[in-house]
Design a protein around this motif. Structure first.
Motif, PDB file in Angstrom:
ATOM      1  N   PHE A 125       0.826  -1.203   0.000  1.00  0.00           N
ATOM      2  CA  PHE A 125       0.000   0.000   0.000  1.00  0.00           C
ATOM      3  C   PHE A 125       0.857   1.250   0.000  1.00  0.00           C
ATOM      4  CE2 PHE A 125      -3.837   2.203   0.377  1.00  0.00           C
ATOM      5  CZ  PHE A 125      -3.785   3.118   1.407  1.00  0.00           C
ATOM      6  N   PHE A 126       1.938   1.211   0.816  1.00  0.00           N
ATOM      7  CA  PHE A 126       2.790   2.391   0.942  1.00  0.00           C
ATOM      8  C   PHE A 126       4.033   2.249   0.087  1.00  0.00           C
ATOM      9  CE2 PHE A 126       0.342   4.610   3.867  1.00  0.00           C
ATOM     10  CZ  PHE A 126      -0.066   3.807   4.920  1.00  0.00           C
ATOM     11  N   ILE A 127       3.883   1.693  -1.112  1.00  0.00           N
ATOM     12  CA  ILE A 127       5.063   1.361  -1.913  1.00  0.00           C
ATOM     13  C   ILE A 127       5.912   2.576  -2.237  1.00  0.00           C
ATOM     14  CG2 ILE A 127       3.872   1.511  -4.131  1.00  0.00           C
ATOM     15  CD1 ILE A 127       5.953  -1.395  -3.799  1.00  0.00           C
ATOM     16  N   GLU A 128       5.268   3.767  -2.303  1.00  0.00           N
ATOM     17  CA  GLU A 128       6.062   4.946  -2.642  1.00  0.00           C
ATOM     18  C   GLU A 128       6.961   5.402  -1.507  1.00  0.00           C
ATOM     19  OE1 GLU A 128       2.865   4.753  -3.177  1.00  0.00           O
ATOM     20  OE2 GLU A 128       2.483   5.113  -5.296  1.00  0.00           O
ATOM     21  N   LEU A 129       6.804   4.783  -0.319  1.00  0.00           N
ATOM     22  CA  LEU A 129       7.673   5.146   0.792  1.00  0.00           C
ATOM     23  C   LEU A 129       8.874   4.212   0.888  1.00  0.00           C
ATOM     24  CD1 LEU A 129       5.103   5.816   3.648  1.00  0.00           C
ATOM     25  CD2 LEU A 129       6.081   7.423   2.054  1.00  0.00           C
ATOM     26  N   SER A 130       9.053   3.353  -0.085  1.00  0.00           N
ATOM     27  CA  SER A 130      10.086   2.317   0.057  1.00  0.00           C
ATOM     28  C   SER A 130      11.487   2.895  -0.055  1.00  0.00           C
ATOM     29  CB  SER A 130       9.885   1.232  -0.990  1.00  0.00           C
ATOM     30  OG  SER A 130      10.240   1.740  -2.255  1.00  0.00           O
ATOM     31  N   LEU A 131      12.445   2.028   0.233  1.00  0.00           N
ATOM     32  CA  LEU A 131      13.821   2.489   0.380  1.00  0.00           C
ATOM     33  C   LEU A 131      14.412   3.019  -0.915  1.00  0.00           C
ATOM     34  CD1 LEU A 131      15.028  -0.423   2.631  1.00  0.00           C
ATOM     35  CD2 LEU A 131      14.850   1.942   3.295  1.00  0.00           C
ATOM     36  N   ASN A 132      13.938   2.505  -2.055  1.00  0.00           N
ATOM     37  CA  ASN A 132      14.565   2.959  -3.298  1.00  0.00           C
ATOM     38  C   ASN A 132      13.752   4.032  -4.013  1.00  0.00           C
ATOM     39  OD1 ASN A 132      12.610   1.116  -3.702  1.00  0.00           O
ATOM     40  ND2 ASN A 132      13.905  -0.404  -4.701  1.00  0.00           N
ATOM     41  N   THR A 133      12.836   4.673  -3.278  1.00  0.00           N
ATOM     42  CA  THR A 133      12.131   5.821  -3.870  1.00  0.00           C
ATOM     43  C   THR A 133      12.505   7.060  -3.080  1.00  0.00           C
ATOM     44  OG1 THR A 133      10.295   4.276  -4.052  1.00  0.00           O
ATOM     45  CG2 THR A 133       9.868   6.535  -4.696  1.00  0.00           C
ATOM     46  N   GLY A 134      12.749   8.142  -3.770  1.00  0.00           N
ATOM     47  CA  GLY A 134      13.134   9.368  -3.084  1.00  0.00           C
ATOM     48  C   GLY A 134      11.985   9.917  -2.249  1.00  0.00           C
ATOM     49  N   LEU A 174      11.693   7.053  10.222  1.00  0.00           N
ATOM     50  CA  LEU A 174      11.058   6.073  11.106  1.00  0.00           C
ATOM     51  C   LEU A 174      10.105   5.173  10.337  1.00  0.00           C
ATOM     52  CD1 LEU A 174      10.044   7.989  14.336  1.00  0.00           C
ATOM     53  CD2 LEU A 174      11.726   6.198  14.101  1.00  0.00           C
ATOM     54  N   LEU A 175       9.278   5.792   9.486  1.00  0.00           N
ATOM     55  CA  LEU A 175       8.304   5.007   8.725  1.00  0.00           C
ATOM     56  C   LEU A 175       9.006   4.047   7.779  1.00  0.00           C
ATOM     57  CD1 LEU A 175       5.649   7.703   7.870  1.00  0.00           C
ATOM     58  CD2 LEU A 175       5.257   5.640   9.170  1.00  0.00           C
ATOM     59  N   GLN A 176      10.032   4.575   7.114  1.00  0.00           N
ATOM     60  CA  GLN A 176      10.727   3.728   6.139  1.00  0.00           C
ATOM     61  C   GLN A 176      11.374   2.535   6.816  1.00  0.00           C
ATOM     62  OE1 GLN A 176      13.788   5.477   3.753  1.00  0.00           O
ATOM     63  NE2 GLN A 176      12.457   5.667   2.009  1.00  0.00           N
ATOM     64  N   VAL A 181       0.836   3.258  11.790  1.00  0.00           N
ATOM     65  CA  VAL A 181       2.166   2.748  11.460  1.00  0.00           C
ATOM     66  C   VAL A 181       3.226   3.617  12.126  1.00  0.00           C
ATOM     67  CG1 VAL A 181       3.741   2.215   9.575  1.00  0.00           C
ATOM     68  CG2 VAL A 181       1.316   1.856   9.280  1.00  0.00           C
ATOM     69  N   LEU A 182       3.011   4.937  12.112  1.00  0.00           N
ATOM     70  CA  LEU A 182       3.989   5.821  12.743  1.00  0.00           C
ATOM     71  C   LEU A 182       4.043   5.586  14.245  1.00  0.00           C
ATOM     72  CD1 LEU A 182       5.996   8.093  12.522  1.00  0.00           C
ATOM     73  CD2 LEU A 182       4.143   9.720  12.793  1.00  0.00           C
ATOM     74  N   ALA A 183       2.874   5.383  14.857  1.00  0.00           N
ATOM     75  CA  ALA A 183       2.863   5.135  16.303  1.00  0.00           C
ATOM     76  C   ALA A 183       3.675   3.885  16.633  1.00  0.00           C
ATOM     77  CB  ALA A 183       1.426   4.991  16.793  1.00  0.00           C
ATOM     78  N   ALA A 184       3.482   2.827  15.822  1.00  0.00           N
ATOM     79  CA  ALA A 184       4.247   1.598  16.062  1.00  0.00           C
ATOM     80  C   ALA A 184       5.735   1.846  15.815  1.00  0.00           C
ATOM     81  CB  ALA A 184       3.734   0.484  15.153  1.00  0.00           C
ATOM     82  N   ALA A 185       6.038   2.673  14.803  1.00  0.00           N
ATOM     83  CA  ALA A 185       7.444   2.945  14.484  1.00  0.00           C
ATOM     84  C   ALA A 185       8.119   3.702  15.622  1.00  0.00           C
ATOM     85  CB  ALA A 185       7.538   3.754  13.190  1.00  0.00           C
ATOM     86  N   VAL A 186       7.357   4.599  16.276  1.00  0.00           N
ATOM     87  CA  VAL A 186       7.927   5.341  17.403  1.00  0.00           C
ATOM     88  C   VAL A 186       8.252   4.392  18.542  1.00  0.00           C
ATOM     89  CG1 VAL A 186       7.409   7.040  19.172  1.00  0.00           C
ATOM     90  CG2 VAL A 186       6.811   7.508  16.818  1.00  0.00           C
ATOM     91  N   PHE A 187       7.349   3.475  18.809  1.00  0.00           N
ATOM     92  CA  PHE A 187       7.612   2.479  19.849  1.00  0.00           C
ATOM     93  C   PHE A 187       8.829   1.635  19.490  1.00  0.00           C
ATOM     94  CE2 PHE A 187       4.435   1.976  23.252  1.00  0.00           C
ATOM     95  CZ  PHE A 187       3.626   3.064  22.950  1.00  0.00           C
ATOM     96  N   ALA A 188       8.948   1.273  18.218  1.00  0.00           N
ATOM     97  CA  ALA A 188      10.098   0.470  17.794  1.00  0.00           C
ATOM     98  C   ALA A 188      11.390   1.242  17.997  1.00  0.00           C
ATOM     99  CB  ALA A 188       9.936   0.080  16.333  1.00  0.00           C
ATOM    100  N   PHE A 189      11.318   2.541  17.739  1.00  0.00           N
ATOM    101  CA  PHE A 189      12.510   3.379  17.850  1.00  0.00           C
ATOM    102  C   PHE A 189      12.979   3.476  19.295  1.00  0.00           C
ATOM    103  CE2 PHE A 189      15.526   6.248  16.410  1.00  0.00           C
ATOM    104  CZ  PHE A 189      15.490   7.449  17.089  1.00  0.00           C
ATOM    105  N   ARG A 190      12.034   3.614  20.211  1.00  0.00           N
ATOM    106  CA  ARG A 190      12.398   3.777  21.623  1.00  0.00           C
ATOM    107  C   ARG A 190      12.309   2.455  22.379  1.00  0.00           C
ATOM    108  NH1 ARG A 190      10.679   9.697  22.819  1.00  0.00           N
ATOM    109  NH2 ARG A 190      12.098  10.696  21.359  1.00  0.00           N
ATOM    110  N   ALA A 191      12.359   1.337  21.649  1.00  0.00           N
ATOM    111  CA  ALA A 191      12.141   0.029  22.277  1.00  0.00           C
ATOM    112  C   ALA A 191      13.151  -0.256  23.375  1.00  0.00           C
ATOM    113  CB  ALA A 191      12.182  -1.068  21.222  1.00  0.00           C
TER     114      ALA A 191
END
Lengths: 252, 511
Positions: free
Chosen positions: B200-209, B501-503, B464-474
Motif C-alpha cells: 500500500f505504501f510502496i512509494e515510501l520504500s527504500l529505493n524511492t526518493g 522512522l516510517l521507512q 504505522v507511525l505510532a508503532a514505528a515510534v515504539f520500535a525506535f524507543r524500544a
C-alpha cells in the motif's frame, strides 16, 4: 365531474413531485426506475427455520455447528423464473444454493442441482468484513438455468469458531415482472372511469374541457422536466426562524 | 460482467446527479454557450468541437478534478435494500455504541448548561455584535471567564468507550484461544498485515526518493530534490487533482504545499466561497452558542500553550467559530457513523484538543476564508473518523487495532513487557492518533506526515507511525517498570524525524 377530479388529483401529484426531498429519496428513485425497467416482482415464499448440520450428537459435542441449511418453498406461486435473490448477511462466510426445478417430462422425480457453489460473503471468516452487508444475487451468476424453480435450499457455512451465530436475514426472491414501460402511471389513469352523463354538468359554468386538458398536459410536462433535473446539490443557505432559541438538546 | 456494467452506470448516474446542481455545472454550461461564438465550433460536429474546446481551455480538467473528488470522498450508492444507517456504519453493534456515546456527550453538555444556567444558543444584543465585529481579528485578546467550563470529553474518555466495545456475536470467552486480543481493542476488524502495508505504501520504500529524507543537507539536491520540485511545479501547472495526489506521496516541497493541498482537496477560491465564509462570520456575530465557549476554552488550553501554534490563536477562533455554524458540514453525516444532535447547532461538538486539527494549517494559509475551506475539507474527509466509532479501515477503532497488531507481531517482547507492567501501549499512543500527531511532532515533520495522509487518502499511516515510534524507543521502553515511566520515555516526540522512522519500520525491519 371528471375534470374536477382530474384537477384535484393532479394537484396532489404536483404537490408530491415539485418539491422533492433530498438524498435518500433521489437514490431510491433511481433504483425504483431501474427496478421498474428490470420490472421485478417479489415472490411470496415460505422460509423454514435453519437446520444445523453437525457430526455427532448436538448436545454432547462441544463447539458450534459450522453449516446451516435453510429450505425455501413457494407454496402459493407455481414454478417461476428466478430473477434475483436479496438478503442481509449476518456473519455467514460462504453460501451455496441448490435448486429443485420442474424436470423434463420423462424424468420421474425432480432432482436437486447446485446453482451456486461457495459464494464468498466474508473474505476473511475471522474478521468483520462483509459480516452485515446487504447482498443481491442475480440469475446470471447461477450455474444453471433458473426457469422453473420449485424449491431452494440455501447452505450457509461459517468455518470460524469465533462467531456465536450466523444466518441470513431479510431473504427476498424476485421474478421477472410484466414488461410494462410506463409503470409510473397511476392506476386510475390506466383504468379510466366509465363514461358519465354530461347533461348534468352543462348547468354549471365549467371551463372548456379542451383548454383545461391542454393546460394540464403542459403542467405535466413541466413536472417531468423538473423531476428529470433533480439534483442533490444544496441550495445554499437558509435560516429557520427561532432556531437559535434553545436551551437543551434532546436525546432522541 | 453485467453486474460491473450496472455498477458503473449507477456510479456515473450518482455522480452526475451530485454535480448537476453545483456551481461547476452552471459554469460549464455558460462556457459552452460562450464557445458557440468561436469560429472553430461548427454545427455539424457540435458535440465534438465543444468537447475539444473544454479540453483546451482547461475546463475538462476542472470537471475531472470534481469527479475525482466525488469518487474519493463519497462512498458508492448502497444496495437498494440497505437503509441509510447502513451506509453510515454497516455493523449494528457499532452504531449502537456510537449512539450511546453521543447520548453521554449530550447529557454532559446539557448538565453543563443547567449548572451554569447558560442557554445553548442566544441572539447577541446589538452592542455586543458591534464589539465583536471590531474585535474579530483579535479575539484572542479578550479573556472571558471560562473557569467554570470544562471540556465535554477528553481522548482518554473516548478510549475507555472503545475498550469496552464488544460484538455480541463474538466469542469473548475467558479461555485463551487462537484469536484472543491481548491488546485493549477487542473487536475483530480487518487490519492490514505488514506485507499489505508494504504494498500500500510502496512509494515510501527504500529505493524511492522522499522529502523528509532525501532533502537533508548532506544529500546533494541534484539527486532528488530539484527534480521533485520541478515535477511539483508541472503538476500545479496542469491543475490535475489525481496527479497531485500521486505526487504528494513522496512529500511536498514547502513552497508548493499550500497550492498542492488546495488542488487535492479541490478547494478553489471562488467569490462564492468568500461570500459563504462572510455569511458564516455574520452568523457568529449575531448569535452566541455555548459551543463557542467550549472552543475558547479548548484553544486557551491547548493551542495557546503550544510553542509553535500560540501565534495563530486569533485564526483558530475565526475558523472554529465559523465551523460550528456551517450547515454544509452536515452532508458528511451521511457516511459518518455519528449523527448530529437534534437542534440547529452544527453537529460537531468539540472535545479537548479539537483545535489542534486546525493549528498546523495556519502555517500554510493566511487568508481566513481559504484556511476555513481547507480545514472543512480535511475534517469531512479525514478528521471526523478520529473521534467516531466505526468499522471503516481509517476509523479510530481500526487504527488502534492496527497499531496493537503491528506491535504484537513485530515487537512481541516489548508488547509483552509493557503489558506485564500495566502499561498497555495503546494507552500511550491513543492521544497521538486521535490528534493525528498534531502538537506532538515538530511542525515540518507533521506537515510531511499529513502530506502522506492526503496522498494515500487514508489515516492508516498514523498507526504505522505510532508503532514505528515504539520500535525506535524500544530499548528504553524495555527498561521501564511502570506506566508513568513509559509515558515519560515517550513524552517528547518533537525531535523525531517521521519519514526515516516510517521507512525503517515498513521496509527495513527484519521480521
Amino acid at each position: 365531474m371528471l375534470i374536477g377530479q382530474l384537477a384535484v388529483r393532479l394537484q396532489g401529484l404536483l404537490g408530491g413531485v415539485v418539491f422533492p426531498a433530498w438524498d435518500s429519496r433521489t437514490t431510491e428513485d433511481f433504483y425504483a426506475a431501474a427496478a421498474s425497467a428490470m420490472s421485478r416482482v417479489q415472490v411470496p415464499c415460505h422460509i423454514k427455520g435453519a437446520v444445523a448440520l453437525q457430526v455427532g450428537d448436538v448436545r454432547t459435542v462441544q463447539g458450534r455447528p459450522g453449516v446451516l441449511v435453510i429450505d425455501v418453498t413457494f407454496p402459493t406461486a407455481g414454478p417461476f423464473e428466478l430473477q434475483e435473490i436479496t438478503f442481509k448477511n449476518y456473519y455467514t462466510a460462504f453460501l451455496s444454493i441448490r435448486v429443485r426445478q420442474v424436470g423434463s417430462p420423462n424424468q420421474s422425480s425432480n432432482k436437486w442441482i447446485t446453482c451456486l457453489r461457495d459464494y464468498c460473503l466474508m473474505p476473511n471468516p475471522h474478521n468483520e468484513e462483509g459480516a452485515q452487508d446487504y447482498v443481491s444475487l442475480y440469475k446470471h451468476q447461477m450455474l444453471c438455468d433458473m426457469d422453473k424453480v420449485l424449491e431452494l435450499r440455501l447452505i450457509l457455512r461459517q468455518p470460524s469458531p469465533l462467531w456465536l451465530n450466523f444466518t441470513l436475514e431479510e431473504l427476498q426472491f424476485f421474478q421477472h415482472g410484466p414488461q410494462s414501460p410506463s409503470s409510473a402511471f397511476t392506476k386510475w389513469l390506466s383504468h379510466p372511469a366509465p363514461y358519465e352523463q354530461p347533461a348534468l354538468l352543462l348547468q354549471q359554468a365549467l371551463p372548456d374541457p379542451d383548454k383545461v386538458s391542454s393546460e394540464v398536459q403542459q403542467m405535466w410536462m413541466l413536472t417531468e422536466m423538473i423531476r428529470a433535473n433533480r439534483t442533490t446539490a444544496r441550495i445554499g443557505r437558509f435560516d429557520v426562524d427561532g432556531c437559535y432559541d434553545l436551551n437543551l438538546l434532546s436525546y432522541t | 460482467m453485467l453486474q460491473e456494467e450496472e455498477d458503473l452506470s449507477l456510479t456515473i448516474a450518482h455522480i452526475v446527479q451530485k454535480l448537476k446542481g453545483s456551481r461547476l455545472y452552471s459554469q460549464l454550461e455558460r462556457q459552452a454557450w460562450v464557445s458557440l461564438q468561436k469560429p472553430e465550433i461548427k454545427l455539424e460536429s457540435l458535440k465534438e468541437d465543444i468537447k475539444e474546446f473544454f479540453k483546451i481551455s482547461g475546463w475538462e480538467k476542472k470537471l475531472q478534478n470534481a469527479v475525482y473528488s466525488e469518487l474519493t470522498v463519497f462512498p458508492l450508492p448502497r444496495h437498494p435494500a440497505a437503509p441509510p444507517e447502513h451506509l453510515k456504519e454497516p455493523l449494528v453493534y457499532m452504531r449502537k455504541a456510537q449512539g450511546s456515546w453521543e447520548k453521554r456527550i449530550l447529557k454532559s453538555l446539557n448538565s453543563m448548561c443547567t449548572e451554569l444556567s447558560i442557554p445553548l444558543a442566544r441572539k447577541r444584543p446589538v452592542v455586543e455584535q458591534k464589539e465583536l465585529l471590531n474585535k474579530w481579528n483579535e479575539m484572542g485578546t479578550d479573556e472571558p471567564d471560562l473557569s467554570l467550563f470544562r471540556p465535554v470529553y477528553a481522548p482518554k474518555d473516548f478510549l475507555e468507550v472503545l475498550i469496552n466495545l464488544r460484538n455480541p456475536n463474538y466469542e469473548n470467552g475467558d479461555h485463551l484461544n487462537l484469536k484472543t486480543h491481548l491488546g485493549l481493542i477487542q473487536v475483530p476488524l480487518k487490519v492490514k498485515y505488514i506485507s499489505e502495508l508494504k504494498e500500500f505504501f510502496i512509494e515510501l520504500s527504500l529505493n524511492t526518493g522522499q522529502l523528509g529524507i532525501d532533502d537533508a543537507t548532506q544529500v546533494p539536491p541534484e539527486l532528488f530534490e530539484n527534480e521533485h520540485v520541478r515535477l511539483g511545479q508541472k503538476v500545479l501547472a496542469e491543475q490535475d487533482s489525481a496527479a497531485a495526489q500521486q505526487y504528494i506521496r513522496q512529500g511536498s516541497p514547502t513552497a508548493l504545499r499550500a497550492e498542492l493541498w488546495a488542488l487535492i482537496l479541490n478547494v478553489s477560491n471562488q467569490p462564492e466561497d468568500l461570500l459563504y465564509y462572510e455569511q458564516l462570520k455574520s452568523n457568529v456575530i449575531q448569535h452566541d452558542l455555548l459551543v463557542d465557549s467550549l472552543i475558547y476554552k479548548d484553544v486557551k488550553l491547548t493551542a495557546s500553550n503550544d510553542d509553535y501554534y500560540f501565534v495563530f490563536e486569533d485564526y483558530l477562533y475565526q475558523v472554529l467559530l465559523c465551523f460550528s455554524r456551517d450547515t454544509s458540514v452536515l452532508g458528511h453525516f451521511a457516511y459518518n457513523s455519528a449523527s448530529p444532535p437534534k437542534s440547529y447547532i452544527r453537529g460537531v461538538i468539540p472535545f479537548h484538543g479539537f483545535s489542534m486539527y486546525v493549528a498546523p494549517l495556519c502555517f500554510l494559509y493566511h487568508e481566513p476564508s481559504k484556511l476555513y475551506q481547507i480545514f472543512r475539507e480535511m475534517y469531512v474527509r479525514f478528521f471526523f473518523r478520529l473521534h467516531s466509532i466505526s468499522s471503516h479501515p481509517s476509523g479510530i477503532v481500526s487504527l488502534c487495532l492496527l497499531f496493537e497488531t503491528l506491535l504484537q507481531t513485530h515487537l512481541p517482547q516489548l508488547f509483552y513487557h509493557l503489558r506485564e507492567i500495566g502499561a498497555q501501549p495503546l494507552r500511550i499512543s491513543f492521544k497521538w492518533m486521535v490528534r493525528a500527531f498534531s502538537g506532538y511532532l515538530a511542525t515540518d515533520q507533521l506537515l510531511l506526515l499529513w502530506d502522506r495522509i492526503l496522498g494515500y487518502n487514508s489515516l492508516e499511516i498514523l498507526a504505522v507511525l505510532a508503532a514505528a515510534v515504539f520500535a525506535f524507543r524500544a530499548v528504553n521502553l524495555m527498561e521501564v517498570t511502570s506506566l508513568a515511566a513509559a509515558e515519560a520515555v515517550l513524552a517528547d516526540l518533537s525531535t523525531l524525524k517521521v519519514m526515516p522512522l516510517l521507512q525503517i519500520f515498513l521496509f527495513a525491519t527484519i521480521t
